[in-house]
Write a protein that holds these residues in place. Sequence first.
Motif, short mmCIF file in Angstrom:
data_model
loop_
_atom_site.label_atom_id
_atom_site.label_comp_id
_atom_site.label_asym_id
_atom_site.label_seq_id
_atom_site.Cartn_x
_atom_site.Cartn_y
_atom_site.Cartn_z
N ASN A 36 120.95 11.04 104.43
CA ASN A 36 121.23 12.25 103.65
C ASN A 36 122.72 12.39 103.35
O ASN A 36 123.10 12.89 102.29
CB ASN A 36 120.73 13.50 104.38
CG ASN A 36 119.22 13.56 104.46
OD1 ASN A 36 118.52 12.82 103.77
ND2 ASN A 36 118.72 14.42 105.33
N TYR A 37 123.55 11.96 104.27
CA TYR A 37 125.00 12.00 104.08
C TYR A 37 125.40 11.06 102.94
O TYR A 37 126.19 11.43 102.07
CB TYR A 37 125.69 11.59 105.38
CG TYR A 37 127.18 11.83 105.41
CD1 TYR A 37 127.69 13.06 105.77
CD2 TYR A 37 128.07 10.81 105.11
CE1 TYR A 37 129.07 13.28 105.82
CE2 TYR A 37 129.43 11.01 105.16
CZ TYR A 37 129.92 12.25 105.51
OH TYR A 37 131.28 12.45 105.55
N ILE A 38 124.81 9.86 102.92
CA ILE A 38 125.07 8.89 101.85
C ILE A 38 124.61 9.46 100.52
O ILE A 38 125.34 9.41 99.52
CB ILE A 38 124.36 7.54 102.14
CG1 ILE A 38 124.89 6.90 103.42
CG2 ILE A 38 124.47 6.60 100.95
CD1 ILE A 38 126.33 6.46 103.37
N SER A 39 123.42 10.02 100.49
CA SER A 39 122.88 10.61 99.26
C SER A 39 123.76 11.74 98.75
O SER A 39 124.08 11.80 97.55
CB SER A 39 121.46 11.13 99.53
OG SER A 39 120.96 11.81 98.40
N ASP A 40 124.15 12.64 99.63
CA ASP A 40 125.02 13.75 99.24
C ASP A 40 126.37 13.26 98.72
O ASP A 40 126.89 13.79 97.75
CB ASP A 40 125.25 14.69 100.43
CG ASP A 40 124.03 15.53 100.78
OD1 ASP A 40 123.05 15.52 100.01
OD2 ASP A 40 124.06 16.17 101.85
N GLY A 44 128.11 13.69 94.89
CA GLY A 44 129.30 14.53 94.85
C GLY A 44 129.12 15.86 95.54
O GLY A 44 129.84 16.81 95.28
N LYS A 45 128.16 15.93 96.44
CA LYS A 45 127.86 17.19 97.14
C LYS A 45 128.57 17.30 98.48
O LYS A 45 128.46 18.32 99.15
CB LYS A 45 126.34 17.32 97.37
CG LYS A 45 125.54 17.31 96.09
CD LYS A 45 125.86 18.50 95.23
CE LYS A 45 125.03 18.50 93.96
NZ LYS A 45 125.51 19.49 93.01
N ARG A 46 129.28 16.25 98.86
CA ARG A 46 130.02 16.27 100.13
C ARG A 46 131.46 15.86 99.90
O ARG A 46 131.75 14.98 99.11
CB ARG A 46 129.42 15.28 101.12
CG ARG A 46 128.27 15.84 101.85
CD ARG A 46 128.03 15.05 103.11
NE ARG A 46 126.72 15.38 103.61
CZ ARG A 46 126.52 16.16 104.66
NH1 ARG A 46 127.52 16.63 105.34
NH2 ARG A 46 125.30 16.44 105.05
N ASN A 47 132.33 16.51 100.62
CA ASN A 47 133.74 16.12 100.67
C ASN A 47 133.89 15.32 101.97
O ASN A 47 134.11 15.88 103.03
CB ASN A 47 134.61 17.38 100.68
CG ASN A 47 136.07 17.07 100.60
OD1 ASN A 47 136.46 15.92 100.48
ND2 ASN A 47 136.89 18.10 100.69
#
Length: 77
Positions: A36-40, A44-47
């Motif tokens: 999920n971290y990779i997907s986000d 562009g949903k994660r900094n």
Amino acid sequence: MKKDIIKTFSKNMKRIRVNAQLTQEELSFSSELHRNYISDAERGKRNISLKSVEKIAKALNVEPIEFFREIEEEKEN
């Protein structure tokens, strides 16, 4: 025009992963990050942290700077 570093990073990350013929799940396994971290990150949903950038770059066998290079497509927009 304002540059969006997260957008540049996420587009490059996905492009490099696809070119390496890896799924998000395979990248998550090799980088030791959650899928999920990779997907986000790709959306562009994660900094994400610099440590995560380092892990992803190592898993994709590229230098971290490759995620931050502007590609021609972005320059035209």
